[in-house]
Design a protein around this motif. Structure first.
Motif, short mmCIF file in Angstrom:
data_model
loop_
_atom_site.label_atom_id
_atom_site.label_comp_id
_atom_site.label_asym_id
_atom_site.label_seq_id
_atom_site.Cartn_x
_atom_site.Cartn_y
_atom_site.Cartn_z
N LYS A 132 6.63 -9.28 -9.77
CA LYS A 132 5.72 -10.43 -9.67
C LYS A 132 4.81 -10.41 -8.44
N ARG A 133 5.37 -10.04 -7.30
CA ARG A 133 4.53 -10.13 -6.10
C ARG A 133 3.68 -8.87 -5.86
N ALA A 134 3.81 -7.88 -6.74
CA ALA A 134 3.09 -6.62 -6.55
C ALA A 134 1.66 -6.73 -7.08
N ALA A 135 0.85 -7.53 -6.39
CA ALA A 135 -0.53 -7.70 -6.84
C ALA A 135 -1.29 -6.38 -6.71
N HIS A 136 -2.16 -6.13 -7.65
CA HIS A 136 -3.04 -4.96 -7.64
C HIS A 136 -2.30 -3.64 -7.64
N ALA A 137 -1.15 -3.63 -8.26
CA ALA A 137 -0.42 -2.37 -8.39
C ALA A 137 -1.13 -1.50 -9.41
N ARG A 138 -1.04 -0.20 -9.20
CA ARG A 138 -1.66 0.72 -10.14
C ARG A 138 -0.71 1.84 -10.50
N ASN A 139 -0.74 2.22 -11.75
CA ASN A 139 0.08 3.36 -12.17
C ASN A 139 -0.72 4.20 -13.14
N PHE A 140 -0.54 5.50 -13.01
CA PHE A 140 -1.07 6.40 -14.02
C PHE A 140 0.06 7.31 -14.46
N PRO A 188 -0.27 -9.96 -13.46
CA PRO A 188 -1.43 -9.70 -14.33
C PRO A 188 -2.51 -8.83 -13.68
N THR A 189 -2.45 -8.63 -12.38
CA THR A 189 -3.50 -7.81 -11.74
C THR A 189 -3.17 -6.32 -11.80
N ALA A 190 -2.04 -6.00 -12.36
CA ALA A 190 -1.62 -4.60 -12.40
C ALA A 190 -2.50 -3.79 -13.35
N LYS A 191 -2.67 -2.54 -13.02
CA LYS A 191 -3.43 -1.64 -13.88
C LYS A 191 -2.54 -0.45 -14.19
N ILE A 236 6.95 -3.14 -5.83
CA ILE A 236 7.33 -4.42 -5.25
C ILE A 236 6.22 -4.92 -4.33
N GLY A 237 5.70 -4.01 -3.49
CA GLY A 237 4.66 -4.38 -2.54
C GLY A 237 3.29 -4.50 -3.19
N LYS A 238 2.38 -5.12 -2.46
CA LYS A 238 1.01 -5.28 -2.95
C LYS A 238 0.26 -3.96 -2.84
N HIS A 239 -0.66 -3.77 -3.74
CA HIS A 239 -1.51 -2.57 -3.73
C HIS A 239 -0.71 -1.28 -3.75
N THR A 240 0.42 -1.31 -4.38
CA THR A 240 1.21 -0.08 -4.47
C THR A 240 0.68 0.77 -5.61
N TYR A 247 0.81 -1.22 0.00
CA TYR A 247 0.00 0.00 0.00
C TYR A 247 0.84 1.28 0.00
N SER A 248 2.08 1.19 -0.38
CA SER A 248 2.87 2.43 -0.43
C SER A 248 2.61 3.12 -1.77
#
Lengths: 481, 252
Positions: free
Chosen positions: A380-388, A413-416, A350-354, A324-325
């Motif tokens: 790989k382990r950064a599930a649900h990462a988001r970038n704009f 694959p969960t990255a947006k 790297i972290g999840k939901h970053t 979540y960072s």
């Protein structure tokens, strides 16, 4: 030649405002670089053995490295043996208060418009001023100390807080990270250190002014900011340099370290001497800036307004390690005449939901080249990462260039990830529209450019935003062809 | 207020205005009509000082000054306002900020100090009412994402703010539906006074139902070929421009 072009010529021929040198007696190292120079610097600063070892390691790593050639910038080879690596204004003794500081030095700051006394009295900004290589005076230290905040020159931190420096130095930018970072690690002379203890919200903007004064000196500062759990700090960095014919090398390293729930906001207004109209002189600005969001829910935000330097090579980055960072990068880079800028950011999830957000606004005028280079890397382990990411380029005239190099590497694959890019030109129609309302051409360009950069300027603390607006206008006034 | 004598202008090698004569007094509204390509917009552009157009002959006197010698921004500061046919977008710059910059530069030209924030806001509120425009529109980036009607209403708002002596409305009706047209026209009418004058450039008569002109001039092939009262506009609406073209051809 059209009228616009004439105005362009007139305005761009405006002299660099901060072009003067001061006759301070300086204490210099001989030209060139070898292990002895590294030892000389370390000894000058009375450093402990471990730091000298660290420097030497960096120096040996540097010897094995080669200068990067991938940036979209061109310059004659730098002779690293022709540079003075240490230059300190001579002072009889250490100053305890401003009254004891060399009056010549204080005048220098006044010319820069950052008179320390003024700053102290009026703005409540704590300033750590770095002239050439040594931090001269730090204001507001006592007030901050009451809250447990450490804000001092790097050399002082080495003496007073060795355990903190030892723990965090090189933890974000390793000494052998890249060519210029290794060089800096070997020869850095001073810089700023800042530590915000657990749960403390720093009540004022901390600020450093960098200025290169002596001829032929490279400036190699190092900034280290550590925000402990749940703390917050906003840090401002401003840079100017006197006019010189020869190019001066500036290779700084900035490390930001944010622990759990901490937030660091780092703002830069860079106005190094860009060289003259023919492209002679100017600063080579090769800087490594990186922040580590080490803890969960931590946040690092970079905002930069880059108007100066002959060459800018700089990618303030965020390593988003904690879950979540979040990382942010807001940039306005302006190039005019023969300036070259290759700047952007790197967001490593790297972290999840970053989450990360990139807003880059390039403005090119004259014969300049302006490149945005940015990388978004989702591990790989950064599930649900988001970038704009949003990268806009504004062109003024028809002899400049704007380039965009986005790199996106997604391993989860969960990255947006979203990327938007635009390129536009200040239109004669826009200018005429302003003229028809009674606004002259200079004011019109300032208005249009500030409007274009607004999203980034809004991120700056108030007192910096005003300066940045003026700088943008000054760099670009009338640059419409 | 404005006296145009034998004005000639070209763009590139193309002659567009071939000798325009026109006299506009304070308090008057003049309509310039004509078929497409007759030079209507060129006339508006030349008066406002667009540099693509080269004046090749003639004189223009505005309030005792040689208008053609003034820079576009000087003309604006002297009191010439143009409502654009296609108002441009300026991203990140609100109408409010834009107007503040413009107004203060004009005031500076007149030797007046800049308006303080309170007075500016007051003036703005007053003018917003006059032209029926919402503040939310004025907070947004200038013309960015505005509808055709909003753009034109914004032009009239600017006109209200700057209080020009001479306003030139360049095809202000283009792209407007009837409701928007009425609002824009009401704004223009509310600003009419015995001290200012308006030149309405239009292809169609319908705008003139709402902004009633004192004089109508027909421009054709770069010359004013016919002048008259407001009836002339109705005649054009009924008969089209062909008879004007025939008359003009016969005269040549």
């Amino acid at each position: 030649m059209s009228k616009d072009n004439q105005v362009l010529e007139e305005i761009t021929s405006k002299e660099y405002e901060h072009g003067w040198t001061v006759n301070l007696e300086t204490d210099e190292a001989p030209k060139g670089l070898n292990e002895d120079i590294v030892r000389f610097i370390s000894a000058k600063k009375g450093e402990p053995e471990w730091l000298l070892e660290w420097r030497l390691k960096a120096f040996r790593a540097w010897l094995r490295m080669t200068e990067p050639t991938w940036p979209n910038v061109h310059y004659p080879a730098i002779n690293y043996q022709d540079i003075i690596y240490y230059s300190a204004p001579k002072q009889k003794k250490t100053a305890n208060s401003l009254d004891e500081v060399d009056p010549e030095l204080l005048k220098t700051f006044e010319k820069l418009g950052i008179s320390l006394t003024e700053q102290k009295r009026l703005t409540g900004v704590a300033v750590d001023a770095v002239l050439d290589s040594v931090s001269v005076a730090t204001t507001f230290k006592e007030k901050l100390a009451e809250m447990g905040i450490i804000f001092c020159s790097f050399s002082e931190a080495v003496k007073e807080h060795p355990e903190l420096v030892k723990k965090y130095l090189g933890s974000v930018v390793p000494m052998n990270d890249n060519y210029f970072a290794a060089l800096n690690s070997a020869v850095f002379s001073d810089g700023s250190f800042c530590y915000i203890p657990k749960g403390v919200r720093c009540p004022m903007e901390l600020s450093t002014y960098f200025r290169i004064n002596a001829a032929n000196t490279g400036q190699f500062e190092r900034t280290l900011i550590v925000a402990d759990e749940g703390s917050y700090v906003s840090y401002l960095e401003g840079c100017t340099a006197p006019m010189r014919d020869e190019n001066q090398l500036h290779a700084a390293v900035v490390e930001l370290y944010a622990l759990k729930d901490a937030e660091i906001k780092y703002s830069t207004v860079q106005n190094w001497y860009p060289g003259d109209k023919e492209g002679k002189g100017g600063i080579y600005n090769f800087v490594t800036k990186r922040g580590l969001c080490a803890g969960d829910h931590s946040k690092i935000s970079w905002t930069q307004v880059e108007t100066g330097s002959a060459i800018t090579w700089k990618y303030p980055s965020c390593i988003l390690k904690g879950d979540y960072s979040s990382g942010e990068f807001y940039s306005v880079a302006v190039t005019n005449n023969y300036q070259q800028a290759d700047t952007g950011t790197k967001m490593v999830h790297i972290g999840k939901h970053t989450r990360s957000r990139i807003v880059s606004k390039g403005i090119s005028a004259g014969k300049s080249q302006n490149s945005y280079r940015g990388q978004v890397h989702v591990l790989k382990r950064a599930a649900h990462a988001r970038n704009f990411s949003q990268c806009d380029s504004l062109l003024m005239g028809d002899q400049c260039g704007a380039h965009t190099f986005p790199y996106i590497d997604i391993e989860n694959p969960t990255a947006k990830v979203e990327h938007e890019a635009t390129t536009s030109k200040i239109g004669e129609d826009q200018i005429f529209y302003c003229l028809q309302r009674g606004i002259d051409e200079e004011a019109a360009v300032a208005l249009i450019v500030n409007g274009y950069a607004k999203e980034v300027l809004n991120q700056l603390p108030m007192e910096f935003a005003v300066e940045a607006q003026k700088l943008l206008a000054l760099t670009l006034e009338g640059s419409v062809g | 207020m404005l006296t145009i004598k034998n004005l000639q202008a070209k763009i590139g090698d193309k002659e567009i205005l071939k000798g325009i004569n026109l006299k506009v007094k304070a308090g008057e509204v003049h309509a310039i009509m004509g078929p497409n390509g007759s030079g209507k917009s060129t006339l508006a552009s030349v008066l406002s000082g667009r540099e693509e157009y080269e004046v090749t002959g003639g004189e223009v006197d505005f309030e005792g000054k040689n208008l053609l010698e003034l820079e576009p921004e000087e003309r604006a500061r002297e009191g010439i306002f143009m409502a654009f046919q296609y108002p441009v977008e300026i991203p990140g710059v609100s109408t409010i900020n834009f107007m503040k910059t413009a107004l203060n530069q004009i005031r500076d030209h007149r030797g007046q100090p800049p308006l303080d924030a309170v007075s500016f806001l007051q003036l703005m509120k007053e003018k917003m009412k006059l032209v029926q425009i919402d503040q939310s529109l004025l907070n947004r980036s200038l013309n960015e994402g505005f509808s055709g009607g909003e753009k034109k209403r914004n032009e009239i708002f600017q006109m209200a703010m700057l209080e020009p002596k001479l306003s030139i409305l360049d095809e202000t009706d283009s792209g407007l539906d009837i409701d928007a047209l009425r609002i824009v026209a009401n704004g223009v009418n509310a600003l009419r006074s015995k001290n200012n004058a308006t030149i309405v450039v239009t292809h169609y008569q319908r705008l003139l139902d709402y902004i009633v002109p004192d004089f109508v001039h027909v421009l054709y092939k770069g010359r004013i070929v016919k002048s008259g009262g407001k009836e002339l506009a109705l005649e054009l609406e009924a008969k089209g421009y062909d008879w004007i073209k025939t008359e003009a051809a016969l005269a040549e």
